[in-house]
Design a protein around this motif. Structure first.
Motif: not given
Lengths: 271, 280, 244
Positions: B185-207
């Motif tokens: 959620s924090l990463v999502s917020r940073l993306n919205k508030d700061l306009g940060l582009t995010v590239v992430l690897v994660e196994h838990r796709l539901e998350l």
């Protein structure tokens, strides 16, 4: 008959933190028990009491009727096999085969018999082709299965798995699920310590929830998992199938995708 | 807007290995997007991430062809410390990326390396600590922190350098579900508030799939699929490439109707009820 | 067991006037005490050294810790005593030499008991020691508790596989270390690899002279401490050198 029994166990760590508090718990023969909770809930401390690595500060832990305080870790481990979360904390041999032989040798099993048991364990866990490989070159999933094989080789009565799915990808998780299911259906006693409810849900075992060193719930998964608030307080998230069941007010929750899809299709037609 | 990360027919083979870790990879990420990189272990995800901030090829030698461009710079000819200003990198294990004895000193580490003035560093460090809600931990020692707090400290240490892109390598795999959700959620917020582009690897796709704009699936060193999460997760054959779609997606795939997938339970239920109501 | 060691290794910050001093002042004070301990040549002077070490240690509420460290070095002191006696030094001389050694240990310990690794790092930076050296120092201390945790977990895992570390003859016992040491080394290597990546990702080595967020600043207390320390020390050292 219960194989592992905790009676009002309290454990204080050297730094004064109380990691377990008034824990009472019985694991019966042939039972599959999941111990769930967030990081720092005391799950691993609980598990380390099961083969005497840790002793209670007060209360009693008995394994097959013997108090752990009076037994050596080696003797207890012979009957209660622990597999820890991080495979790299135990792998050290030059080949997968030798890794499996390590425990067998420690327990004084004659070489011929040990060879045979090691071979069988590698075979059972799908590692026969990798027997000669240096274990450090195996993938994460293969290492995990090797660690399980290395314990199951000496045929302990109880298998205890610590967070088996952490860091594992989907193919490895589904193989692990098969392993656990196989053990359950052959009436093995298995304790799985985990925070991965998505993994446990289709198995729906008896579930013990831990939070801040205490047992806050103990019962069939279908009942325990329904207590959403309690799960959330314990640092867990409810599996999606359960969320779905709740949204449709079902008393008997879906445990499989197919089951949910069939019911929804039916419901769609009925309207 | 525009392409901020671009891979063009990119191949990389680590020295001493027999086959490429990634081969003929082409995809791009638009500025301000959240892109999820998915695939089984060994499919090349880590190699892709390390090619974005220049650890590859600057730290890991190997055979390379094709091109990686990040914010207009060709990665292979840009030094890593230059890329460190553009790309923040969060690793799986926060323990191994916190070097200093106090939280604030660790957060300052990157800026000290770049030679900023002390007053500027102070201001930026305070800002980053506030942004991640860990101002009260400033003087604490990293060994006293919980896993979730450590991950926040590591994140602050990246964000303090004011990057345009945040790269995360399985940031939640060692965390419990609630803490993992907090980090996501924090990463999502940073993306919205700061306009940060995010590239992430994660196994838990539901998350992560509900917050993603783009999903790239790697299989056997190559790109197997690229598109919106709903598009990609709607495909057949995901299990064969070592992915498990969220349970709610699996359920929808077995239902007769369906135009587009809902990626979380709430979205699905809303759609299903509307759909059923519509037909009555 | 490793857990207890990890705890013991941790620096404990206490709120005392001595802990609060500028680390450079603490270093200077330690150097002064060290010089006194080194130059002490009879039992009276040595008693004065212990008194001089005792005052800041008591103010820092760390007398007990200091005594514990002294106790640990006692075996070594006794060896020094024995060697001296063996080489025909008179009893009194040997005692003076041994006590002098204990005084030196106590004097140096004052610094490490009252100064956190963090402050030591500041002092190293202030002396403009090479960045790589300072960083290596900082991370090696920072990772002691982490590696200790690794060690605990590795020992637990191997004991759960039937390894009985303190069983058998000495050769067997040494062999028993292999299943513990190999994973420990492998994990340390993995950690240092990840550490190197993380350093690189945060611009390590971008400029030849990195800056520091904090600067060491002398406060009133520090000057006050110097006002007491310097005259007291000068007096003692003149006496020790026999100039008084």
């Amino acid at each position: 008959m219960s194989v592992i029994e905790f009676e009002d166990v309290r454990h204080r760590m050297p730094n004064g933190v109380v990691a377990l508090d008034s824990v009472s718990l019985k694991v019966g023969r042939g039972e599959v028990v999941a111990v769930v909770g967030g990081n720092g809930a005391g799950k691993t401390t609980l598990l380390k009491h099961m083969n005497g690595l840790l002793k209670p500060s007060s209360g009693r832990v008995t394994v097959f009727g013997k108090e752990t305080k009076e037994e050596s870790i080696a003797r207890l481990s012979r009957r209660v096999g622990l597999v820890f979360q991080n495979s790299d904390h135990q792998i050290f041999s030059e080949s997968a085969k030798e890794e499996v032989m390590f425990g067998l040798k420690n327990f004084g099993i004659p070489p011929g018999e040990a060879e045979e048991k090691a071979g069988r364990a590698l075979e059972y866990y799908g590692l026969a082709d990798l027997a000669a490989r240096p274990p450090l070159t195996l993938s994460g999933g293969e290492k995990k299965r090797l660690c399980i094989a290395a314990v199951m080789a000496w045929e302990p009565d109880v298998l205890v798995l610590d967070e088996p799915t952490v860091g594992q990808d989907y193919p490895s998780r589904s193989r692990l699920f098969g392993v656990v299911q196989g053990l359950a259906s052959s009436n093995r006693t298995v304790v799985i310590v985990s925070h991965d409810l998505e993994f446990l849900w289709p198995l729906s075992p008896r579930t013990v929830v831990m939070s801040k060193g205490r047992v806050v719930a103990d019962g069939p998964a279908r009942e325990v998992f329904m207590r959403t608030e309690m799960l959330r307080d314990a640092g867990l998230r409810e599996p999606q199938l359960l969320q779905l069941s709740r949204r449709f007010g079902r008393e008997e929750p879906f445990t499989a995708v197919d089951q949910a899809a069939a019911w929804l299709t039916e419901r769609g037609r009925a309207n | 807007m525009g392409k901020i990360v671009e891979f063009l027919d990119y191949t990389f083979e680590y020295s001493g290995m027999e086959r490429p870790a990634v081969e003929g990879v082409s995809f791009s990420v638009e500025e301000g997007e959240v892109a999820v990189l998915a695939g089984a272990s060994g499919s090349g995800k880590s190699t892709i991430l390390r090619s974005i901030n220049g650890l590859i090829p600057h730290m890991y030698p190997g055979r390379r062809s094709g091109k990686v461009t990040v914010d207009g710079a060709d990665v292979s000819s840009t030094p890593t410390y230059e890329l460190a200003r553009k790309v923040g990198f969060l690793f799986q294990n926060p323990e191994n990326q916190i070097f200093m004895f106090t939280v604030e000193k660790d957060v300052a580490f990157g800026l000290e390396n770049l030679g900023y003035e002390p007053e500027v560093i102070r201001r930026k460090v305070d800002w980053a600590l506030g942004l991640l809600g860990i101002s009260d931990l400033a003087k604490r020692s990293p060994s006293e922190l919980s896993d979730g707090q450590k991950q926040r400290v590591a994140l602050a240490g990246s964000l303090v350098m004011d990057p345009k892109i945040l790269v995360l390598d399985e940031p939640t795999s060692l965390l419990d579900p609630r803490t993992a959700q907090d980090v996501v959620s924090l990463v999502s917020r940073l993306n919205k508030d700061l306009g940060l582009t995010v590239v992430l690897v994660e196994h838990r796709l539901e998350l992560v799939s509900p917050m993603a704009d783009r999903m790239v699936v790697l299989s056997g060193s190559r790109v197997w699929a690229e598109g919106s999460p709903a598009e990609v997760l709607g495909r057949e054959g995901l299990h064969e490439v070592g992915l498990s779609p969220p349970a709610i997606v699996e359920v929808q795939k077995r239902l007769p109707s369906g135009d587009g997938l809902a990626l979380d339970v709430d979205g699905f239920v809303r759609r299903f009820l509307a759909d059923v109501g519509h037909r009555v | 067991m490793a857990h207890v060691m990890a705890e013991g290794f941790k620096f404990r910050y206490l709120k005392t006037p001595v802990h609060g001093l500028d680390p450079r002042v603490k270093l200077l004070m330690t150097a002064m005490l060290f010089a006194l301990a080194l130059l002490s040549s009879n039992l009276y002077q040595e008693a004065l050294v212990f008194a001089a070490v005792g005052v800041p240690a008591a103010l820092a509420r760390s007398l007990k810790r200091l005594l514990r460290i002294a106790a640990l070095s006692l075996t070594f002191s006794l060896m020094i005593f024995a060697v001296n006696m063996l080489f025909g030094q008179p009893l009194l001389e040997s005692a003076v030499i041994t006590i002098r050694f204990l005084g030196i240990v106590a004097a140096t310990s004052v610094f490490f008991v009252t100064t956190s690794p963090d402050e030591i790092e500041y002092v190293m930076r202030w002396f403009r020691l090479p960045r790589d050296f300072v960083f290596a120092f900082a991370t090696s201390i920072r990772f002691v508790p982490v590696l200790m945790m690794d060690l605990t977990q590795i020992i637990d895992a191997q004991r759960s596989r039937g390894l009985e570390m303190d069983r058998g003859n000495p050769v067997r016992r040494i062999r028993n270390l292999i299943p513990v040491l190999i994973p420990l080394i492998v994990n340390a290597l993995v950690r240092s690899g990840e550490l190197a990546e993380a350093m690189e990702a945060r611009g390590y080595g971008a400029v030849s002279r990195p800056t520091s967020m904090h600067a060491l600043l002398m406060k009133k207390n520090d000057y006050a401490a110097l006002l007491v320390l310097v005259p007291a020390w000068s007096l003692l050292i003149t006496y020790f050198l026999g100039l008084l």
